[in-house]
Design a protein around this motif. Structure first.
Motif, PDB file in Angstrom:
ATOM      1  N   VAL A 167       4.992   4.922  10.284  1.00 30.11           N
ATOM      2  CA  VAL A 167       3.552   5.134  10.084  1.00 30.11           C
ATOM      3  C   VAL A 167       3.309   6.445   9.338  1.00 30.11           C
ATOM      4  CG1 VAL A 167       3.297   6.194  12.389  1.00 30.11           C
ATOM      5  CG2 VAL A 167       1.323   5.143  11.296  1.00 30.11           C
ATOM      6  N   THR A 168       2.376   6.402   8.377  1.00 27.36           N
ATOM      7  CA  THR A 168       2.017   7.618   7.635  1.00 27.36           C
ATOM      8  C   THR A 168       0.549   7.984   7.870  1.00 27.36           C
ATOM      9  OG1 THR A 168       1.858   6.101   5.748  1.00 27.36           O
ATOM     10  CG2 THR A 168       3.752   7.581   5.790  1.00 27.36           C
ATOM     11  N   GLU A 169      -0.303   7.034   8.276  1.00 25.78           N
ATOM     12  CA  GLU A 169      -1.725   7.318   8.495  1.00 25.78           C
ATOM     13  C   GLU A 169      -1.955   7.513   9.995  1.00 25.78           C
ATOM     14  OE1 GLU A 169      -1.227   7.198   4.897  1.00 25.78           O
ATOM     15  OE2 GLU A 169      -0.842   5.202   5.693  1.00 25.78           O
ATOM     16  N   THR A 170      -2.184   8.771  10.385  1.00 28.42           N
ATOM     17  CA  THR A 170      -2.295   9.123  11.808  1.00 28.42           C
ATOM     18  C   THR A 170      -3.552   9.962  12.050  1.00 28.42           C
ATOM     19  OG1 THR A 170      -0.910  11.049  11.343  1.00 28.42           O
ATOM     20  CG2 THR A 170       0.204   9.112  12.234  1.00 28.42           C
ATOM     21  N   PRO A 171      -4.737   9.365  11.946  1.00 29.21           N
ATOM     22  CA  PRO A 171      -5.975  10.131  12.148  1.00 29.21           C
ATOM     23  C   PRO A 171      -6.138  10.553  13.615  1.00 29.21           C
ATOM     24  CG  PRO A 171      -6.417   7.926  11.257  1.00 29.21           C
ATOM     25  CD  PRO A 171      -4.992   7.951  11.648  1.00 29.21           C
ATOM     26  N   LYS A 172      -6.862  11.664  13.807  1.00 26.44           N
ATOM     27  CA  LYS A 172      -7.169  12.119  15.171  1.00 26.44           C
ATOM     28  C   LYS A 172      -8.358  11.323  15.713  1.00 26.44           C
ATOM     29  CE  LYS A 172      -5.682  16.879  15.459  1.00 26.44           C
ATOM     30  NZ  LYS A 172      -5.694  17.783  14.314  1.00 26.44           N
ATOM     31  N   ALA A 173      -8.290  10.953  16.996  1.00 25.72           N
ATOM     32  CA  ALA A 173      -9.418  10.266  17.628  1.00 25.72           C
ATOM     33  C   ALA A 173     -10.659  11.147  17.482  1.00 25.72           C
ATOM     34  CB  ALA A 173      -9.113  10.016  19.100  1.00 25.72           C
ATOM     35  N   GLY A 174     -11.772  10.559  17.089  1.00 19.55           N
ATOM     36  CA  GLY A 174     -13.019  11.296  16.960  1.00 19.55           C
ATOM     37  C   GLY A 174     -13.189  12.009  15.627  1.00 19.55           C
ATOM     38  N   SER A 175     -12.194  11.933  14.744  1.00 17.42           N
ATOM     39  CA  SER A 175     -12.269  12.712  13.505  1.00 17.42           C
ATOM     40  C   SER A 175     -12.893  11.916  12.365  1.00 17.42           C
ATOM     41  CB  SER A 175     -10.877  13.191  13.098  1.00 17.42           C
ATOM     42  OG  SER A 175     -10.120  12.096  12.630  1.00 17.42           O
ATOM     43  N   THR A 176     -13.177  12.640  11.297  1.00 12.02           N
ATOM     44  CA  THR A 176     -13.707  12.046  10.073  1.00 12.02           C
ATOM     45  C   THR A 176     -12.733  12.389   8.944  1.00 12.02           C
ATOM     46  OG1 THR A 176     -15.935  12.393  10.893  1.00 12.02           O
ATOM     47  CG2 THR A 176     -15.726  11.996   8.536  1.00 12.02           C
ATOM     48  N   GLU A 177     -12.394  11.400   8.149  1.00 19.30           N
ATOM     49  CA  GLU A 177     -11.446  11.632   7.049  1.00 19.30           C
ATOM     50  C   GLU A 177     -12.022  11.131   5.733  1.00 19.30           C
ATOM     51  OE1 GLU A 177      -7.241  11.420   9.449  1.00 19.30           O
ATOM     52  OE2 GLU A 177      -7.571   9.927   7.895  1.00 19.30           O
ATOM     53  N   LEU A 199       0.865  -1.170   0.000  1.00 18.59           N
ATOM     54  CA  LEU A 199       0.000   0.000   0.000  1.00 18.59           C
ATOM     55  C   LEU A 199       0.907   1.227   0.000  1.00 18.59           C
ATOM     56  CD1 LEU A 199      -2.536  -1.275   2.674  1.00 18.59           C
ATOM     57  CD2 LEU A 199      -3.003  -0.944   0.235  1.00 18.59           C
ATOM     58  N   ASN A 200       0.611   2.175  -0.865  1.00 19.13           N
ATOM     59  CA  ASN A 200       1.417   3.392  -1.003  1.00 19.13           C
ATOM     60  C   ASN A 200       2.902   3.090  -1.206  1.00 19.13           C
ATOM     61  OD1 ASN A 200      -0.712   5.117  -0.956  1.00 19.13           O
ATOM     62  ND2 ASN A 200      -0.573   5.583   1.234  1.00 19.13           N
ATOM     63  N   GLY A 201       3.203   1.953  -1.816  1.00 17.15           N
ATOM     64  CA  GLY A 201       4.589   1.613  -2.123  1.00 17.15           C
ATOM     65  C   GLY A 201       5.459   1.367  -0.904  1.00 17.15           C
ATOM     66  N   LYS A 202       4.820   1.132   0.255  1.00 14.34           N
ATOM     67  CA  LYS A 202       5.614   1.003   1.489  1.00 14.34           C
ATOM     68  C   LYS A 202       5.371  -0.332   2.179  1.00 14.34           C
ATOM     69  CE  LYS A 202       5.888   5.842   2.928  1.00 14.34           C
ATOM     70  NZ  LYS A 202       5.460   6.532   1.709  1.00 14.34           N
ATOM     71  N   PRO A 203       6.426  -0.908   2.755  1.00 18.81           N
ATOM     72  CA  PRO A 203       6.238  -2.124   3.549  1.00 18.81           C
ATOM     73  C   PRO A 203       5.584  -1.800   4.893  1.00 18.81           C
ATOM     74  CG  PRO A 203       8.532  -1.443   3.617  1.00 18.81           C
ATOM     75  CD  PRO A 203       7.822  -0.484   2.702  1.00 18.81           C
ATOM     76  N   TYR A 204       5.129  -2.831   5.590  1.00 18.29           N
ATOM     77  CA  TYR A 204       4.431  -2.617   6.857  1.00 18.29           C
ATOM     78  C   TYR A 204       5.320  -1.913   7.873  1.00 18.29           C
ATOM     79  CZ  TYR A 204       2.049  -3.594  11.244  1.00 18.29           C
ATOM     80  OH  TYR A 204       1.444  -3.466  12.466  1.00 18.29           O
ATOM     81  N   ASP A 205       6.602  -2.240   7.900  1.00 16.41           N
ATOM     82  CA  ASP A 205       7.446  -1.677   8.960  1.00 16.41           C
ATOM     83  C   ASP A 205       8.051  -0.319   8.616  1.00 16.41           C
ATOM     84  OD1 ASP A 205       9.182  -2.697   7.151  1.00 16.41           O
ATOM     85  OD2 ASP A 205      10.133  -4.146   8.495  1.00 16.41           O
ATOM     86  N   ALA A 206       7.710   0.255   7.463  1.00 14.73           N
ATOM     87  CA  ALA A 206       8.128   1.646   7.212  1.00 14.73           C
ATOM     88  C   ALA A 206       7.353   2.542   8.189  1.00 14.73           C
ATOM     89  CB  ALA A 206       7.815   2.032   5.774  1.00 14.73           C
TER      90      ALA A 206
END
Ligand SMILES: *[C@@H]1O[C@H](CO)[C@@H](O)[C@H](O)[C@H]1NC(C)=O
Ligand SMILES: *[C@@H]1O[C@H](CO)[C@@H](O)[C@H](O)[C@H]1NC(C)=O
Ligand SMILES: *[C@@H]1O[C@H](CO)[C@@H](O)[C@H](O)[C@H]1NC(C)=O
Ligand SMILES: *[C@@H]1O[C@H](CO)[C@@H](O)[C@H](O)[C@H]1NC(C)=O
Ligand SMILES: *[C@@H]1O[C@H](CO)[C@@H](O)[C@H](O)[C@H]1NC(C)=O
Ligand SMILES: *[C@@H]1O[C@H](CO)[C@@H](O)[C@H](O)[C@H]1NC(C)=O
Ligand SMILES: CC(=O)N[C@H]1CO[C@H](CO)[C@@H](O)[C@@H]1O
Ligand SMILES: [Cu+2]
Length: 583
Positions: A446-456, A437-444
């Motif tokens: 973290v790039t997805e860091t949503p805020k608790a309670g938010s909508t994206e 996903l997004n050209g990255k391995p699992y251990d690269a």
């Protein structure tokens, strides 16, 4: 090592599809002789009764009041009969004891807002019963000291220490533990909307084999105050989970999985997709069930590694959907067929009193791999048989006009937009080696860091030729639209070079035909099938959908969550990325 590979995107040739399907469904007769595979078409269908899995309650009732409960559920190696004429199969099974363990495991029934504590106990002896591959990112490179396992409750909303992070695995008696392991006992607070969940293994690099071995079970959260007034069919007889998967067998009864990879010099065992030629429902191959002339509710979980099912009744009975994955939809939606991707759940009512015949076959016509692979045959085209008793029954259940309405996905409050691109890489013999996903391995990092309670809003861009079911832990999402990419080769080239959807002008390419989301999939979901060559726009809620509030626990703590493709063979190698919730 990867640099030596041709990092080019896969163009699925007809040849490749043939080799995938022939490796799993129609091996040459010589390899059958040496491997002694069961020819599934020699198995008589509809001879075994559909089992009901044992039920375990995740709460106690004391003086009429429900109270929280602690369970100990083990994972055991034992024998399981998949078909009258197959020898017993060695499996890994969940259960309260070895004797009681089943495949799938017991159905856990939980109550809204009543805590269920589960201590998952690994009782598996060393050495895996199935072949696996130490060259993909894997919990352990040897299983001579135990089988790594960790349980994920799919669709559950709870602390990440109880989410079954792929690196929180543990072997028998916790002798060896993964880097993010913290607790023996998981807390499922069940403080979420009522509906269908399932639990399954999630150990790094071994998910596909541990599930194939049998580590699967269903989990229902009930909310009587909301559900009783709906009047839907209820009770053990009329409201049934059906867990579907496909398996191949050897003549000694053992589960067959190819031990040679499609790129054996790179990955000795890993194959891009597992397909079995026997269709199993609740642990029996092509079972049958005698039903009354009345309404039934079936909660169907697709627990296949890679097979999609497009289900329908051969006698034309309609399916009336009431839920999509874990959540009720707003109002019932009728269909003649339903497409269930790996790990998706379809929840529908069927009214056998409308049947003109006394037999109804639940059938499947999804090509495999979906959507461009081979058609199903006589056998994989059948799922199970219902024999309908002749006399009409008094049926007080009903299908209400409205089901459950949750707060709408509010696009004006969207705090972040993300682009998630799906890539498949091939070797110089044009065989898939891995997917990212997004050209990255699992251990690269973290790039997805949503805020608790938010909508994206997430734009999921499928740059492969396969349909990938995307699953997000913790969050729920609604599918807004699916738009085909125009000049997709140009876009794919750009993405391959710079891996940046905005700079590659995704909005100028997402101008092709739009495919409507079926009514029965318009609700909140955990998994959705991402069409190849399309951009799928989803709105993701990192909070409770039933109250539109943020989490009651600290979702930012612990090892964090994940999102991944739910074709297990892809997830393991390594179409999975971490998801970290922030304040
Ligand atoms: C196992 O996979 C290898 C590599 O793809 C293939 O050549 C072989 O035919 C497969 N074996 C069977 C029995 O399907
Ligand atoms: C399996 O058996 C069926 C029916 O006897 C036969 O038509 C088919 O060719 C066999 N398949 C294989 C792969 O041997
Ligand atoms: C896990 O253990 C830690 C301390 O060891 C404790 O604070 C935490 O509440 C536990 N989490 C769960 C989900 O039980
Ligand atoms: C099960 O899921 C797999 C993988 O996504 C999919 O290929 C298959 O069609 C699904 N089967 C059903 C019955 O939904
Ligand atoms: C189901 O099939 C029937 C008969 O073929 C057709 O009339 C009806 O419109 C279909 N219903 C749906 C929801 O597609
Ligand atoms: C849900 O909550 C968010 C903020 O947490 C708010 O912006 C939004 O309007 C709410 N939606 C509904 C339908 O109440
Ligand atoms: C943009 C992109 O990758 N498109 C590919 C998606 O899949 C189709 C096949 O279904 C290919 O033809 C496209 O090139
Ligand atoms: Cu996938």
């Amino acid at each position: 090592m990867e640099k030596t590979l041709l990092l080019k995107l896969l163009t699925f040739s007809a040849l490749l599809l043939c080799s995938i399907t022939s490796s799993s469904s129609s091996p040459s007769s010589s390899s059958i002789d040496t491997l002694k595979l069961v020819n599934a078409s020699k198995l008589e269908i509809f001879v075994d009764e559909l089992p009901d899995m044992p039920k375990i309650y995740g709460y106690d009732v004391v003086d009429g009041v429900p109270k929280s409960k602690s369970l100990k559920i083990g994972m055991f190696k034992k024998k399981w009969k998949f078909h009258r004429d197959l020898p017993p199969t060695t499996v890994y099974a969940y259960g309260l004891s070895k004797r009681k363990a089943t495949v799938p495991g017991p159905t856990i029934e939980a109550l809204h807002r009543i805590d269920t504590h589960v201590t998952w106990q690994n009782q598996l002896p060393p050495n895996h019963i199935l072949p696996w591959d130490p060259t993909i990112p894997t919990a352990l490179t040897k299983t001579t000291h135990g089988i790594p396992t960790v349980v994920h409750l799919h669709g559950g909303i709870h602390h990440s220490e109880s989410d079954g992070n792929a690196n929180s695995w543990f072997t028998s008696r916790y002798k060896i533990k993964g880097p993010t392991w913290t607790n023996k006992t998981y807390l499922y607070s069940n403080n979420q909307h009522p509906g269908n969940l399932w639990y399954h293994d999630h150990a790094m690099g071994l998910t596909r084999v541990n599930l194939l071995a049998g580590l699967i079970g269903s989990y229902i959260i009930r909310h009587p105050k909301i559900e009783s007034p709906l009047g839907l069919p209820h009770g053990d007889e009329y409201d049934r989970p059906l867990v579907l998967f496909d398996r191949s067998f050897k003549t000694d009864g053992s589960i067959y999985m190819n031990s040679t990879g499609n790129n054996p010099s790179i990955h000795p065992q890993w194959q891009p997709e597992y397909f079995g030629d026997a269709i199993i429902v609740n642990g029996k191959a092509w079972p049958s069930l005698t039903v009354r002339r009345r309404k039934y509710r079936f909660r169907i979980i697709n627990a296949s590694n890679a097979r999609f099912f497009r289900l329908f009744f051969t006698n034309g009975l309609r399916l009336v959907h009431v839920g999509s994955d874990s959540a009720y939809i707003r109002k019932p939606a009728a269909s003649n067929k339903t497409l269930v991707g790996p790990s998706e759940i379809t929840d529908f009512i069927v009214d056998f009193s409308k049947s003109e015949s006394n037999v109804a076959i639940l059938a499947n016509d999804a090509p495999y791999p979906y959507p461009s692979g081979d058609p199903v045959d006589e056998l994989t085209g059948k799922v199970m048989k219902f024999t309908i008793l002749p006399d009409k029954e008094l049926d007080t259940s009903r299908i209400p006009k409205k089901l459950v309405e949750y707060p709408v996905a509010d696009l004006s409050s969207v705090s972040q937009t993300r682009y998630i691109a799906m890539y498949e890489y091939t070797s110089n013999i044009d065989e898939p080696t891995h997917l990212y996903l997004n050209g990255k391995p699992y251990d690269a990092p973290v790039t997805e860091t949503p805020k608790a309670g938010s909508t994206e809003v997430w734009y999921v861009i499928n740059l492969t030729d396969d349909n990938h079911p995307l699953h997000i832990h913790l969050g729920l999402f609604k599918v807004l639209d699916q738009t085909e990419l125009v000049k997709s080769d140009e876009f794919k080239d750009c993405m391959t070079k710079i891996n940046d959807a905005v700079k590659c002008h995704v909005d100028e390419h997402a101008r092709g035909k739009k495919v409507a989301v079926p009514n029965y999939e318009k609700g909140w979901k955990n998994v959705f099938k991402m069409r190849p060559g399309f951009v799928t726009k989803i709105v993701v809620r990192f909070g409770y959908i039933h109250t539109n509030t943020s989490y009651e626990f600290d979702a930012t703590a612990g090892p964090g969550y994940a999102y991944h493709c739910h074709i297990l063979d892809h997830e393991d190698n390594a179409m999975m990325r971490p998801l970290k919730i922030v304040k």
